[in-house]
Structures are given as C-alpha cells and as structure tokens.
Write an enzyme that holds these catalytic residues in place. Structure first.
Site, PDB file in Angstrom:
ATOM      1  N   SER A   1       0.837  -1.201   0.000  1.00  0.00           N
ATOM      2  CA  SER A   1       0.000   0.000   0.000  1.00  0.00           C
ATOM      3  C   SER A   1       0.870   1.249   0.000  1.00  0.00           C
ATOM      4  CB  SER A   1      -0.928  -0.006   1.217  1.00  0.00           C
ATOM      5  OG  SER A   1      -0.195   0.188   2.393  1.00  0.00           O
TER       6      SER A   1
ATOM      7  N   ARG B   1       0.388   3.629  -3.149  1.00  0.00           N
ATOM      8  CA  ARG B   1      -0.256   4.907  -2.894  1.00  0.00           C
ATOM      9  C   ARG B   1       0.566   6.044  -3.519  1.00  0.00           C
ATOM     10  NH1 ARG B   1       0.063   4.785   2.032  1.00  0.00           N
ATOM     11  NH2 ARG B   1      -1.962   3.823   2.437  1.00  0.00           N
TER      12      ARG B   1
ATOM     13  N   ASN C   1      -0.727   8.098  -6.925  1.00  0.00           N
ATOM     14  CA  ASN C   1      -0.980   9.535  -6.872  1.00  0.00           C
ATOM     15  C   ASN C   1      -0.133  10.292  -7.881  1.00  0.00           C
ATOM     16  OD1 ASN C   1      -2.860  10.723  -4.709  1.00  0.00           O
ATOM     17  ND2 ASN C   1      -1.924   8.952  -3.728  1.00  0.00           N
TER      18      ASN C   1
END
Lengths: 256, 156
Positions: free
Chosen positions: A192, A196, A200
């Site tokens: 994660s 992440r 992004n």
C-alpha cells in the site's frame, strides 16, 4: 511536443511514459529514474551536510534555519507517534520526506521541458518524475519493510516475533488463520505504501500530459489549478509516506 | 512499468541516503538545536534570577539607606550634646579663672596698701621729727633731750 513530433495523442502519451532503459529482461535499468532520484537525493543531502557542518547552537544562518525547521517538524512527528528510542527512525523519516518531496516536485516541471532538452542530447525517452516509477516506490517501501522485520526481530526476539505471527489475534487454536492474517497484514503495508505514492504521482503526471495536449493558449486554464493543487498533493504524499513509515516502525517496536 | 533491477539500484541508493543522514546530518543538527534550546532556557532562567536579585538588592538598598539615616540622626544628636558639654565646661573654667585672678589682684592690692601705710608712717614720723627739731632747736638742747626723743621714736 517533442522535436520528432509524435503522430497522435496516444503515441505522445506513451512516449512520455516510456523510461530510458539499459539492459535486458530483469536486468533492465531505468536510467532516468536512477539518475533523477540520485541527483535529487544527493542535492538534498549536500545541502543538509553543509548545514550540519556549519551547525551552531548560536544564531543559525538561513540554510541552517531552514534545515532545522524540517528537522524540528520531522522530530515532532516522530516523537508524537514513536515511543521508544531509536537512532535510525528520525533520520530515516527525514530522508524519506525530503527525498520523496523533491522527486514529487519534478512533476511540477513542465512535462515537455526536460525531455526536450534530453532530445537535443540524443536521449529520446525520459521520465523525469522518479516516484511515477514503481521500481522506486517499491524500493523504498521494501526497504522500510525489511527494517520493520529487522526491528521486530531485534526488539521482540525471533521467538517473540514468531509468537506474534502465530498466536495473534485469535490465540493458539486458530494458528493457520492467525498466520495468514498476519502475513497479509504485514505484506499489505509495503504494497500500500508503494502503490499509494506511485498511484498519486502517476495520475498527477498523466493529467499534466493530458493538459499538455490542449492547444497552447488553453493549457493554463487547467494547468494552473492542477499545478497549484499538485503542490498540496506532492507535499501530502511525502508526508504520508514518512508518517506511515514512522507508524509501521513504531508498531514493529511495540510488544503486543 | 515492469519491476526490474532498477528496484535494487533504488534500494541501494535509499539505504545509502538513510545511512548518510543518520551518520552525518541528523546528529549534528539535533545536537546544535538541543544546545541552543538549553542555552535559551538558561538565558531565560538567568534573566529571571537577575530580576529577582535586582528586587532583593533594591530592598537591601532601601533598608541600608534607612539605617544610615538613623545613624546620622543619632550622630548629630550626640555631637550636639557633646558640644553643649564642652561649652559648659569652658564657661565653668572661665568663671574659676576669673575668680582666681580677682583673689590674686585683691591680695596684691592689700599688700600695696600695707606698704603705702608703712611708708606713710615713716614719712609722718620723719616730718614730725623735722617739725619737732625745728621747734626744739629753738628751746631745747638736742643733747639734753636726746633721751626723750629717742624714746618717742621708739614708741612709734
């Protein structure tokens, strides 16, 4: 658009998302990612080293003041969420924050600028934002993951760590379930963490590329708001990566 | 997009960066910051202490001033008293001296009076003798009356 002039929009986008590579198969190196990440990190560390060398407990200079601001910020975060003593965790958090921020910041440089300059030098594929490369985000998160394992074993001992894997949260009669849950939980952390940041920044860069497809006189209408918003995003992503690293490592330090 | 050896390169880079920050950046700056913090704390404490000491000193100065005023007043009173005493003593002495001088003068005067009386007496006698002689020269033979006259003189 670059000097050769890609035939259409999708070619342009794909061109922008292709790394400069060297090598074959697994032993492929993304030279652009390696180069930019190293340059930015080294630049930051160079500045920090100067500040550290000239550090005085008297009146600080501008550089020292700025670096101290960062250090104080990171140190506060670490002290707030990490209750133990560690020589490593605060410098690690500082490194992550500054490095990720600088790499994210490359996103704010006009998407065509550096590839154009590189094109003059005969380099035809260049991705300037290292954090849009999964290799980089995973490299960081896996390093953090290894540190988590290392500190878990160091603090709790191999037996303690094994107990934590096997007997939590449901006690010894549910041993396989415990192990499965724990393994998933532990592996979810680095995955994660890496995805992440990658997601992004990749999305951000893609939108910049899409905006660059607009006619030149209309680009600022979307480009300006997105860039301003992106200042928040890149800082936030750097902060989240740092914060989660601190939290994960402090969890590794705590006996359950 | 695929995972490849770049990952390893990045891990090495990341590791080196962490090591560098941990070794050469963080400790120096955090030490300097802690030092400055304690310096500022010390400075503030010193200022507080100085303020307190100033108040104490002011108090002490006030007290000292008060004491000194008292002492000065006392000293003035004492010297006044002493001066009075000295003046009194001088007056006494002067009176004594005057009396003594008076007595001495009187004695001298008495003596001179006595002397004057004596010489007067002698002169009166001789005048009387001369008078008597003049009288007697005519009526009395000196030799015949010698005895009577000497007896007279002796009587004086």
């Amino acid at each position: 658009m670059s000097a050769e002039g890609p035939a259409n929009a999708s070619e342009y986008i794909i061109h922008h998302l292709t790394n400069l590579t060297a090598g074959e198969g697994f032993w492929t190196f993304h030279l652009d990612t390696l180069f930019f990440s190293f340059t930015l990190g080294a630049f930051a560390l160079f500045l920090f080293r100067i500040a550290a060398k000239n550090a005085t407990s008297g009146v600080p200079g501008k550089l020292q003041n700025f670096v101290e601001l960062l250090i104080d910020f990171v140190d506060t975060q670490v002290k707030d969420s990490f209750h133990g003593r560690s020589e490593l965790i605060a410098p690690l958090a500082l490194t992550i924050f500054v490095w990720v921020f600088l790499m994210n910041f490359m996103d704010l440089i006009p998407v065509d600028l550096l590839p154009l300059v590189a094109g003059w030098g005969g380099v035809h594929n260049l991705r300037v934002v290292p954090t849009t490369d999964l290799n980089l985000t995973f490299a960081m998160s896996i390093t953090v993951f290894l540190l988590m394992i290392f500190y878990s074993i160091k603090i709790k001992g191999a037996v303690g760590f094994a107990k934590e894997l096997l007997f939590h949260p449901f006690g010894k009669w549910m041993l396989p379930v415990n192990l499965l849950l724990k393994v998933v939980e532990e592996f979810a952390k680095p995955i994660s963490l890496a995805l992440r940041l990658f997601g992004n920044l990749y999305a951000g860069e893609l939108i910049f590329i899409l905006i660059a497809l607009l006619p030149w006189w209309a680009q600022f209408t979307l480009g300006l708001p997105w860039a301003i918003f992106h200042i928040l995003v890149i800082t936030l992503q750097a902060f989240i990566f740092m914060m989660l690293t601190i939290v994960y490592l402090s969890m590794a330090h705590e006996d359950q | 997009m695929n995972i490849n050896a770049t990952l390893l390169g990045q891990m090495i880079t990341f590791g080196l960066f962490i090591w560098f920050t941990m070794k050469f950046v963080w400790p120096l700056l955090i030490t300097a910051m802690a030092e400055r913090e304690s310096k500022i704390a010390d400075g503030l404490a010193a200022a507080e202490r100085g303020h307190h000491e100033k108040e104490l000193a002011e108090e002490r100065a006030k007290q000292l001033l008060h004491e000194t005023k008292d002492k000065a007043r006392e000293m003035i009173a004492q010297s006044q008293k002493r001066a009075d005493e000295i003046v009194d003593a001088a007056k006494d002495e002067a009176r004594h001296e005057g009396e003594r001088l008076k007595i001495a003068a009187r004695a001298e005067i008495d003596q001179e009076i006595t002397q004057a009386k004596e010489s007067l007496r002698k002169e009166v006698v001789s005048i009387a003798l001369v008078g008597a002689e003049q009288v007697l020269l005519r009526e009395v033979d000196a030799a015949a009356h010698e005895e009577v006259l000497s007896k007279l003189v002796e009587q004086f």
